[in-house]
Design an enzyme around this catalytic site. Structure first.
Site, PDB file in Angstrom:
ATOM      1  N   HIS A   1     -11.525 -16.125  62.672  1.00  8.20           N
ATOM      2  CA  HIS A   1     -10.890 -16.267  61.456  1.00  8.20           C
ATOM      3  C   HIS A   1     -11.261 -14.839  60.927  1.00  8.20           C
ATOM      4  O   HIS A   1     -12.078 -14.209  60.483  1.00  8.20           O
ATOM      5  CB  HIS A   1     -11.568 -17.052  60.331  1.00  8.20           C
ATOM      6  CG  HIS A   1     -11.250 -17.083  58.737  1.00  8.20           C
ATOM      7  ND1 HIS A   1     -10.867 -18.423  58.343  1.00  8.20           N
ATOM      8  CD2 HIS A   1     -11.302 -16.194  58.081  1.00  8.20           C
ATOM      9  CE1 HIS A   1     -10.479 -18.098  57.052  1.00  8.20           C
ATOM     10  NE2 HIS A   1     -10.385 -16.926  56.955  1.00  8.20           N
TER      11      HIS A   1
ATOM     12  N   HIS B   1      -8.803 -11.086  58.926  1.00  6.01           N
ATOM     13  CA  HIS B   1      -7.408 -10.572  58.215  1.00  6.01           C
ATOM     14  C   HIS B   1      -7.413  -9.261  58.679  1.00  6.01           C
ATOM     15  O   HIS B   1      -7.488  -7.998  57.716  1.00  6.01           O
ATOM     16  CB  HIS B   1      -7.865 -10.753  56.624  1.00  6.01           C
ATOM     17  CG  HIS B   1      -8.042 -12.065  56.312  1.00  6.01           C
ATOM     18  ND1 HIS B   1      -7.010 -12.722  55.639  1.00  6.01           N
ATOM     19  CD2 HIS B   1      -9.319 -12.879  56.174  1.00  6.01           C
ATOM     20  CE1 HIS B   1      -7.463 -13.998  55.396  1.00  6.01           C
ATOM     21  NE2 HIS B   1      -8.821 -14.054  55.594  1.00  6.01           N
TER      22      HIS B   1
ATOM     23  N   LYS C   1      -5.274  -7.059  55.907  1.00  7.85           N
ATOM     24  CA  LYS C   1      -5.983  -6.485  54.823  1.00  7.85           C
ATOM     25  C   LYS C   1      -6.946  -5.576  55.387  1.00  7.85           C
ATOM     26  O   LYS C   1      -7.433  -4.705  54.361  1.00  7.85           O
ATOM     27  CB  LYS C   1      -6.949  -7.722  54.183  1.00  7.85           C
ATOM     28  CG  LYS C   1      -5.815  -8.651  53.486  1.00  7.85           C
ATOM     29  CD  LYS C   1      -6.626  -9.737  52.646  1.00  7.85           C
ATOM     30  CE  LYS C   1      -6.064 -10.649  52.038  1.00  7.85           C
ATOM     31  NZ  LYS C   1      -5.218 -11.808  52.839  1.00  7.85           N
TER      32      LYS C   1
ATOM     33  N   HIS D   1      -7.365 -22.072  54.330  1.00  9.72           N
ATOM     34  CA  HIS D   1      -8.461 -21.481  53.594  1.00  9.72           C
ATOM     35  C   HIS D   1      -8.704 -22.605  52.479  1.00  9.72           C
ATOM     36  O   HIS D   1      -7.825 -22.827  51.623  1.00  9.72           O
ATOM     37  CB  HIS D   1      -7.997 -20.138  53.010  1.00  9.72           C
ATOM     38  CG  HIS D   1      -7.902 -19.102  53.779  1.00  9.72           C
ATOM     39  ND1 HIS D   1      -7.180 -18.890  55.027  1.00  9.72           N
ATOM     40  CD2 HIS D   1      -8.528 -17.839  53.731  1.00  9.72           C
ATOM     41  CE1 HIS D   1      -7.550 -17.870  55.683  1.00  9.72           C
ATOM     42  NE2 HIS D   1      -8.365 -17.163  54.995  1.00  9.72           N
TER      43      HIS D   1
ATOM     44  N   GLU E   1     -12.723 -22.102  48.433  1.00  7.04           N
ATOM     45  CA  GLU E   1     -13.467 -20.765  48.352  1.00  7.04           C
ATOM     46  C   GLU E   1     -14.093 -20.564  46.978  1.00  7.04           C
ATOM     47  O   GLU E   1     -13.743 -19.615  46.518  1.00  7.04           O
ATOM     48  CB  GLU E   1     -12.495 -19.753  49.150  1.00  7.04           C
ATOM     49  CG  GLU E   1     -13.409 -18.487  49.367  1.00  7.04           C
ATOM     50  CD  GLU E   1     -13.043 -17.292  50.209  1.00  7.04           C
ATOM     51  OE1 GLU E   1     -13.474 -16.408  50.381  1.00  7.04           O
ATOM     52  OE2 GLU E   1     -11.501 -17.581  50.027  1.00  7.04           O
TER      53      GLU E   1
ATOM     54  N   ASN F   1     -13.088 -10.735  56.491  1.00  3.28           N
ATOM     55  CA  ASN F   1     -12.644  -9.633  56.134  1.00  3.28           C
ATOM     56  C   ASN F   1     -13.360  -8.389  56.488  1.00  3.28           C
ATOM     57  O   ASN F   1     -14.438  -8.476  56.752  1.00  3.28           O
ATOM     58  CB  ASN F   1     -12.255  -9.396  54.639  1.00  3.28           C
ATOM     59  CG  ASN F   1     -11.478 -10.717  54.208  1.00  3.28           C
ATOM     60  OD1 ASN F   1     -11.725 -11.716  54.061  1.00  3.28           O
ATOM     61  ND2 ASN F   1     -10.194 -10.220  53.569  1.00  3.28           N
TER      62      ASN F   1
END
Length: 444
Positions: free
Chosen positions: A84, A86, A89, A235, A238, A340
């Site tokens: 997982h 990103h 980003k 997702h 969260e 991230n």
């Protein structure tokens, strides 16, 4: 090359002698189980024979006439699987810092940066930089979530398909779509997204939260995934709001649609933070449904420690991670991952899965005993995501390994192990990390 050990042969047959390997990561190896009840009981001493890029034999240390590199009990892991992340980003922090470190601040800052800057050249530069780092750290496979708002679909999805081909043989790359569940129900959205995913070989996903559109959005996503043969990756919740229970609704939808019998692999659900804030009865009910539905869960301990329970001038009370021990006890596959990197959702990180596992051990208590928790960054995500042949060490598997100086868990996880040696197809790779200056042109 990695500086931890002498240079390895680039081809042919050789032996890694006196290696220490977590017993849970061995496959097809006939060895006596580790002695229970002693410190480091989950580790075993082995020799690993490699022949033309493939593991030929794993067994007890023994004398041999072939070329040998003595690891002096250094630990060996299979290359990591990061389930997982990103990539699209990543590394925008220099031009898009989170103003207050909050989740709301991250959402607003990323949205503004995406609208202003996410052209193909920009996304390509940052994704490539991130993959270079992951590869050098010893990751062989990862799944990235791709922001898939309507204006971004035509930019990011053709690009990620190109990059996946360019990185074939170095990093196995999967991608899943990402948008809010409210966007899913917009007229024409799924039709447009499905075409892009079909062309790019992507999976289907969304951010689920408590909204009037949640039930309709889940209905459309499950129906589309079953009809089109997509995997699903969500997702989920969260937040530390105990009233957020979309995880339970996803499990109920999976059972209602018969996903375990008719779907494409396990449904992956990430974050699931609110579960830890709910009452015992509600949490137990959801845990049972998640197990019954066959979901797989990935926790993102570093990012969620950063974002959750943050209020200015107040010390955070809660960790922001989900109930992995209780899930694992029920047979639910559990994983941890990077999430991230250097963006408004998490200001730090480098797609180093040793760092992720080290921090997860401290945050989630993956120790006393360590047992099979190393599977959370190796074999379990490989099996859940469908990265065949990844995440284990054993005969006939590829010689994709990470060699460390640390001989025990306390040695391995007390230092960054920056001098690790990464072996791909039997040969040591260059583990030089990309320089942040390589991205300076994006901010100038």
């Amino acid at each position: 090359m990695g500086s931890g050990f002498a240079t390895l042969p680039s081809e042919g047959r050789y032996r890694l002698a006196n290696a220490t390997v977590p017993a849970a990561l061995l496959r097809g190896v006939d060895m006596a189980p580790p002695e229970a009840g002693r410190p480091e009981a989950d580790l075993v001493a082995v020799d690993i024979v490699i022949n033309d890029g493939v593991i030929e034999r794993v067994g007890p240390p023994a004398a041999s006439e072939i070329a040998t590199l003595d690891l002096d009990r250094g630990m060996v892991l299979p290359c990591f699987v990061d389930s997982h992340v990103h990539l699209d980003k990543g590394h925008i922090w220099p031009r898009a810092a989170n103003p207050d470190g909050t989740f709301a601040g991250a959402l607003a800052t990323v949205a503004a940066d995406r609208e202003a800057n996410w052209k193909a050249e920009d996304v390509r530069a940052r994704v490539t930089f991130a993959l270079k780092a992951a590869y050098a750290h010893g990751t062989a496979a990862l799944r990235t979530h791709i922001d898939s708002l309507p204006a971004q679909i035509g930019i990011s999805w053709p690009l990620i398909a190109e990059i996946r081909e360019e990185w074939k043989g170095r990093v196995d790359l999967q991608a899943s779509s990402l948008c809010g569940i409210d966007v899913v129900v917009e007229n024409g959205y799924l039709d447009r997204l499905v075409g892009a995913l079909k062309r790019a070989g992507g999976g289907l996903g969304a951010v689920t939260y408590m909204t009037a559109n949640l039930a309709d959005g889940l209905e459309q996503l499950f129906s589309t995934a079953l009809a089109q043969g997509f995997r699903l990756d969500f997702h989920v919740d969260e937040t530390l709001d105990p009233g957020a229970h979309s995880l339970r609704l996803i499990a109920e939808a999976a059972l209602r649609f018969g996903w375990a019998e008719n779907g494409n692999g396990r449904i992956v659900v990430g974050h699931c933070c609110s579960l830890a804030a709910q009452g015992e009865e509600e949490a137990q009910r959801t845990l049972d449904l998640v197990a019954e539905a066959g979901l797989a869960v990935v926790s993102l301990p570093m990012c969620n420690m950063y974002l959750q329970d943050r209020l200015f001038g107040r010390t955070p009370r809660r960790r922001g991670v989900t109930l992995l021990h209780e899930m694992k006890e029920r047979g639910t596959p559990v994983m941890v991952a990077s999430d991230n990197t250097r963006d408004p959702f998490y200001a730090y990180g480098d797609l180093d899965m040793l760092e992720v596992y080290r921090e997860a051990t401290r945050i989630l208590h993956f120790d006393h005993p360590v047992a099979d928790w190393p599977l959370t960054v190796t074999g379990t995500p490989a099996e859940v995501c469908g990265f065949s042949g990844r995440g284990f060490i054993g005969p006939r598997l590829g010689a994709d390994l990470v060699l460390f100086r640390g001989r025990t868990w306390t040695e391995l996880m007390s230092r960054p192990e920056a001098d690790r040696t990464v072996i791909r197809s039997g040969a040591a790779i260059d583990t030089t990390l990309p320089d942040y200056r390589d991205l300076d042109s994006l901010w100038s």
